[in-house]
Design a protein around this motif. Structure first.
Motif, PDB file in Angstrom:
ATOM      1  N   ILE A 159      -1.885  10.108   4.121  1.00  0.00           N
ATOM      2  CA  ILE A 159      -2.184  11.174   3.052  1.00  0.00           C
ATOM      3  C   ILE A 159      -1.256  11.232   1.996  1.00  0.00           C
ATOM      4  CG2 ILE A 159      -2.086  13.605   2.886  1.00  0.00           C
ATOM      5  CD1 ILE A 159      -2.695  13.614   6.060  1.00  0.00           C
ATOM      6  N   GLY A 160       0.034  10.848   2.227  1.00  0.00           N
ATOM      7  CA  GLY A 160       1.010  10.841   0.976  1.00  0.00           C
ATOM      8  C   GLY A 160       0.298   9.868  -0.323  1.00  0.00           C
ATOM      9  N   LYS A 161       0.051   8.631   0.386  1.00  0.00           N
ATOM     10  CA  LYS A 161      -0.378   7.704  -0.544  1.00  0.00           C
ATOM     11  C   LYS A 161      -1.667   8.157  -1.420  1.00  0.00           C
ATOM     12  CE  LYS A 161       1.267   3.793   1.929  1.00  0.00           C
ATOM     13  NZ  LYS A 161       0.957   2.559   2.949  1.00  0.00           N
ATOM     14  N   GLY A 162      -2.841   8.915  -0.491  1.00  0.00           N
ATOM     15  CA  GLY A 162      -4.052   9.501  -1.218  1.00  0.00           C
ATOM     16  C   GLY A 162      -3.477  10.467  -2.192  1.00  0.00           C
ATOM     17  N   VAL A 163      -2.593  11.292  -1.978  1.00  0.00           N
ATOM     18  CA  VAL A 163      -2.040  12.339  -3.201  1.00  0.00           C
ATOM     19  C   VAL A 163      -1.355  11.331  -4.412  1.00  0.00           C
ATOM     20  CG1 VAL A 163      -0.431  14.038  -3.731  1.00  0.00           C
ATOM     21  CG2 VAL A 163      -1.535  14.030  -1.595  1.00  0.00           C
ATOM     22  N   ALA A 164      -0.602  10.393  -4.033  1.00  0.00           N
ATOM     23  CA  ALA A 164      -0.160   9.443  -4.993  1.00  0.00           C
ATOM     24  C   ALA A 164      -1.221   8.791  -5.903  1.00  0.00           C
ATOM     25  CB  ALA A 164       0.720   8.446  -4.496  1.00  0.00           C
ATOM     26  N   PHE A 170      -3.576  12.258 -13.341  1.00  0.00           N
ATOM     27  CA  PHE A 170      -2.940  13.191 -14.042  1.00  0.00           C
ATOM     28  C   PHE A 170      -1.663  12.645 -14.877  1.00  0.00           C
ATOM     29  CE2 PHE A 170      -5.097  15.920 -11.098  1.00  0.00           C
ATOM     30  CZ  PHE A 170      -5.376  16.838 -11.687  1.00  0.00           C
ATOM     31  N   ASP A 171      -1.416  11.340 -14.718  1.00  0.00           N
ATOM     32  CA  ASP A 171      -0.537  10.630 -15.638  1.00  0.00           C
ATOM     33  C   ASP A 171       0.929  11.059 -15.084  1.00  0.00           C
ATOM     34  OD1 ASP A 171      -2.051   9.010 -16.989  1.00  0.00           O
ATOM     35  OD2 ASP A 171      -2.195  10.382 -18.614  1.00  0.00           O
ATOM     36  N   MET A 172       1.070  11.201 -13.834  1.00  0.00           N
ATOM     37  CA  MET A 172       2.459  11.922 -13.229  1.00  0.00           C
ATOM     38  C   MET A 172       3.341  10.910 -13.004  1.00  0.00           C
ATOM     39  SD  MET A 172       0.828  14.988 -10.775  1.00  0.00           S
ATOM     40  CE  MET A 172       2.505  15.968 -10.950  1.00  0.00           C
ATOM     41  N   ARG A 173       4.499  11.057 -13.194  1.00  0.00           N
ATOM     42  CA  ARG A 173       5.566  10.248 -12.602  1.00  0.00           C
ATOM     43  C   ARG A 173       5.811  10.623 -11.038  1.00  0.00           C
ATOM     44  NH1 ARG A 173      12.121  10.733 -13.326  1.00  0.00           N
ATOM     45  NH2 ARG A 173      12.641   8.880 -12.399  1.00  0.00           N
ATOM     46  N   ILE A 174       5.781   9.710 -10.144  1.00  0.00           N
ATOM     47  CA  ILE A 174       5.717   9.893  -8.735  1.00  0.00           C
ATOM     48  C   ILE A 174       7.171   9.380  -8.102  1.00  0.00           C
ATOM     49  CG2 ILE A 174       4.336   9.489  -6.568  1.00  0.00           C
ATOM     50  CD1 ILE A 174       2.234   8.710  -8.241  1.00  0.00           C
ATOM     51  N   LEU A 175       7.780  10.284  -7.626  1.00  0.00           N
ATOM     52  CA  LEU A 175       9.018   9.845  -6.687  1.00  0.00           C
ATOM     53  C   LEU A 175       8.605  10.087  -5.302  1.00  0.00           C
ATOM     54  CD1 LEU A 175      11.582  12.042  -8.652  1.00  0.00           C
ATOM     55  CD2 LEU A 175      11.105   9.577  -9.137  1.00  0.00           C
ATOM     56  N   ALA A 176       9.185   9.278  -4.588  1.00  0.00           N
ATOM     57  CA  ALA A 176       8.802   9.292  -3.099  1.00  0.00           C
ATOM     58  C   ALA A 176      10.116   9.149  -2.222  1.00  0.00           C
ATOM     59  CB  ALA A 176       7.739   8.018  -2.528  1.00  0.00           C
ATOM     60  N   TYR A 177      10.017   9.951  -0.995  1.00  0.00           N
ATOM     61  CA  TYR A 177      11.169   9.753  -0.034  1.00  0.00           C
ATOM     62  C   TYR A 177      10.376   9.395   1.361  1.00  0.00           C
ATOM     63  CZ  TYR A 177      14.944  11.062   2.916  1.00  0.00           C
ATOM     64  OH  TYR A 177      16.002  10.987   3.741  1.00  0.00           O
ATOM     65  N   ASP A 178      10.978   8.345   1.915  1.00  0.00           N
ATOM     66  CA  ASP A 178      10.274   7.930   3.234  1.00  0.00           C
ATOM     67  C   ASP A 178      11.158   6.983   3.738  1.00  0.00           C
ATOM     68  OD1 ASP A 178       8.602   6.938   5.595  1.00  0.00           O
ATOM     69  OD2 ASP A 178       7.016   7.710   4.553  1.00  0.00           O
ATOM     70  N   MET A 179      11.402   7.210   4.836  1.00  0.00           N
ATOM     71  CA  MET A 179      12.316   6.107   5.679  1.00  0.00           C
ATOM     72  C   MET A 179      11.913   4.673   5.820  1.00  0.00           C
ATOM     73  SD  MET A 179      15.028   7.853   6.278  1.00  0.00           S
ATOM     74  CE  MET A 179      15.935   6.982   7.112  1.00  0.00           C
ATOM     75  N   ALA A 180      10.319   4.518   5.971  1.00  0.00           N
ATOM     76  CA  ALA A 180       9.791   3.279   5.931  1.00  0.00           C
ATOM     77  C   ALA A 180       8.975   3.077   4.405  1.00  0.00           C
ATOM     78  CB  ALA A 180       8.821   3.333   7.155  1.00  0.00           C
ATOM     79  N   ARG A 181       9.568   2.261   3.686  1.00  0.00           N
ATOM     80  CA  ARG A 181       8.834   2.113   2.402  1.00  0.00           C
ATOM     81  C   ARG A 181       7.797   0.988   2.282  1.00  0.00           C
ATOM     82  NH1 ARG A 181      14.229   2.527  -1.677  1.00  0.00           N
ATOM     83  NH2 ARG A 181      14.944   4.663  -0.915  1.00  0.00           N
ATOM     84  N   ASP A 182       6.863   1.260   1.631  1.00  0.00           N
ATOM     85  CA  ASP A 182       5.730   0.351   1.434  1.00  0.00           C
ATOM     86  C   ASP A 182       6.092  -0.210  -0.111  1.00  0.00           C
ATOM     87  OD1 ASP A 182       3.263  -1.067   0.776  1.00  0.00           O
ATOM     88  OD2 ASP A 182       2.012   0.433   1.961  1.00  0.00           O
ATOM     89  N   GLU A 183       6.619  -1.144  -0.137  1.00  0.00           N
ATOM     90  CA  GLU A 183       6.999  -1.700  -1.528  1.00  0.00           C
ATOM     91  C   GLU A 183       5.790  -2.128  -2.318  1.00  0.00           C
ATOM     92  OE1 GLU A 183       9.485  -0.990  -2.787  1.00  0.00           O
ATOM     93  OE2 GLU A 183      11.170  -0.672  -1.388  1.00  0.00           O
ATOM     94  N   ALA A 184       4.659  -2.852  -1.684  1.00  0.00           N
ATOM     95  CA  ALA A 184       3.603  -3.146  -2.151  1.00  0.00           C
ATOM     96  C   ALA A 184       2.749  -2.123  -2.764  1.00  0.00           C
ATOM     97  CB  ALA A 184       2.747  -3.978  -1.206  1.00  0.00           C
ATOM     98  N   PHE A 185       2.760  -0.797  -1.914  1.00  0.00           N
ATOM     99  CA  PHE A 185       1.866   0.296  -2.765  1.00  0.00           C
ATOM    100  C   PHE A 185       2.882   0.738  -3.831  1.00  0.00           C
ATOM    101  CE2 PHE A 185       1.203   4.683  -2.554  1.00  0.00           C
ATOM    102  CZ  PHE A 185      -0.129   4.711  -2.739  1.00  0.00           C
ATOM    103  N   ALA A 186       4.015   0.891  -3.630  1.00  0.00           N
ATOM    104  CA  ALA A 186       4.726   1.388  -4.801  1.00  0.00           C
ATOM    105  C   ALA A 186       4.696   0.481  -6.000  1.00  0.00           C
ATOM    106  CB  ALA A 186       6.341   1.185  -4.447  1.00  0.00           C
ATOM    107  N   ARG A 187       4.402  -0.781  -6.055  1.00  0.00           N
ATOM    108  CA  ARG A 187       4.255  -1.557  -7.060  1.00  0.00           C
ATOM    109  C   ARG A 187       2.983  -1.338  -7.643  1.00  0.00           C
ATOM    110  NH1 ARG A 187       7.084  -5.357  -3.807  1.00  0.00           N
ATOM    111  NH2 ARG A 187       5.145  -6.394  -2.876  1.00  0.00           N
ATOM    112  N   GLU A 188       1.859  -1.070  -6.753  1.00  0.00           N
ATOM    113  CA  GLU A 188       0.275  -0.798  -7.005  1.00  0.00           C
ATOM    114  C   GLU A 188       0.357   0.589  -7.920  1.00  0.00           C
ATOM    115  OE1 GLU A 188      -3.609   0.382  -4.898  1.00  0.00           O
ATOM    116  OE2 GLU A 188      -2.085  -0.546  -3.858  1.00  0.00           O
ATOM    117  N   THR A 189       1.084   1.481  -7.557  1.00  0.00           N
ATOM    118  CA  THR A 189       0.713   2.727  -8.035  1.00  0.00           C
ATOM    119  C   THR A 189       1.875   3.220  -9.097  1.00  0.00           C
ATOM    120  OG1 THR A 189       1.854   3.598  -6.067  1.00  0.00           O
ATOM    121  CG2 THR A 189      -0.675   3.565  -6.175  1.00  0.00           C
ATOM    122  N   GLY A 190       3.133   2.542  -9.049  1.00  0.00           N
ATOM    123  CA  GLY A 190       4.140   2.900  -9.926  1.00  0.00           C
ATOM    124  C   GLY A 190       5.008   4.138  -9.086  1.00  0.00           C
TER     125      GLY A 190
END
Length: 321
Positions: A159-164, A170-190
């Motif tokens: 769900i969090g990824k869907g919101v991202a 909306f050209d939003m800057r996206i900050l995320a807090y999670d103990m388990a990080r999906d670095e590939a998704f982070a690179r894909e979505t900024g």
């Protein structure tokens, strides 16, 4: 599957409501279906009675604590109609060997949509504007933008990824807090991961919660974190009500310490803290984020499939895996 049909209790009111195929699946498998006798969320006493002689349960948010489970000696499996298991005593289920499944992903897109809807409604004061227009009050109400603002996501599951993904529109800057990080998704979505929740709270213009409710996350957003938020910030919760200290949130909204909030979930539902309902900078939902035709159908089919597969294996001498 056997000479004696397995009895299945189905508590969610929307199960098979739009598409009866989930009920048909259970019937084709030879199950005896016990429907929710009250047409609402069942109390603990009602659940004890309803679950007394069943082999499987499709459960929504009705209580399945130890007291209820102990009253169901034949229970072998629980199909959660959703993903949150905070209403189920998971430790006791493991102790008893009761299998629990969830419908992961079935409603993720629906909930992500609703989270964005709450952000927009709270930011632009949609509810009080609508109410005023119905009274023929045609004045202008100033809101805050989503466009190019900073979104803080607490929890980066499906769900969090869907919101991202939606926030990128909306050209939003996206900050995320999670103990388990999906670095590939982070690179894909900024998405930018942060190490400290306080950093996210103080920098985000919008914060959306997507965490399970556990002892460590209960009242996670307390007076301290709320005090770090910007006066123009919006807090949204479509996960579990216990993630937010409702008294602290009331104080923050009442005294305009934050701009607004959108809650689809409460500690108790309907909310016991009735003073929250008096606030015009709070948008409220009835735990309805997952209630779309598509999500309901998906959850029903996944829950029914889980039960059919389990009992087919069980009848053949399989384990509760």
């Amino acid at each position: 599957m056997t000479g004696t049909p397995y009895r299945i209790l189905v508590t969610p009111r929307s199960f098979g409501k739009n598409d009866p195929e989930p009920f048909r699946m259970l019937e084709r498998a030879g199950f005896e279906i016990v429907r929710n006798p009250q047409g609402r969320i069942l109390t603990r006493v009602e659940m004890r009675e309803a679950a007394r002689d069943v082999d499987g349960i499709v459960v929504g948010v009705d209580p399945l604590d130890r007291e209820v489970l102990e009253a169901a000696p034949k229970l072998k499996t629980v199909a959660k109609y959703g993903v949150g298991t905070d209403n189920i005593d998971m430790d006791y289920c493991r102790e008893r060997g009761i299998r629990v499944t969830t419908t992961v992903g079935a409603n993720a897109e629906a909930v992500a949509d609703f989270a964005l809807a709450l952000m927009l409604a709270a930011a632009r004061r949609i509810v009080p504007i609508d109410a005023g227009c119905r009274r023929l009050e045609w004045g202008k109400v100033t809101g805050v933008d989503l466009h190019r603002r900073t979104l803080g996501l607490v929890g980066m599951g499906m769900i969090g990824k869907g919101v991202a993904r939606r926030a990128r529109g909306f050209d939003m800057r996206i900050l995320a807090y999670d103990m388990a990080r999906d670095e590939a998704f982070a690179r894909e979505t900024g998405v930018e991961y942060v190490d400290d929740l306080r950093e996210l709270a103080s920098n985000a213009d919008f914060i959306s919660l997507h965490l399970p409710l556990t002892p460590s996350t209960h009242n996670l957003f307390n007076a301290e974190l709320l005090s770090l938020m910007k006066p123009t910030a919006v807090l949204v919760n479509t996960a579990r009500g216990g993630l937010i200290d409702e008294d602290a949130l009331y104080d923050a909204l009442k005294h305009k310490k934050i701009w607004g909030a959108g809650l689809d979930v409460f500690e108790q539902e309907p909310p016991e803290n009735r003073k929250l309902l008096e606030l015009d900078n709070l948008v409220i939902g009835s735990h309805t984020a997952a209630s779309t035709f598509q999500a309901i159908d998906n959850m029903g089919l996944m829950a029914a499939t889980s039960l059919v597969d389990f009992f087919r294996n069980y009848a053949q001498g399989g384990t509760n895996e």
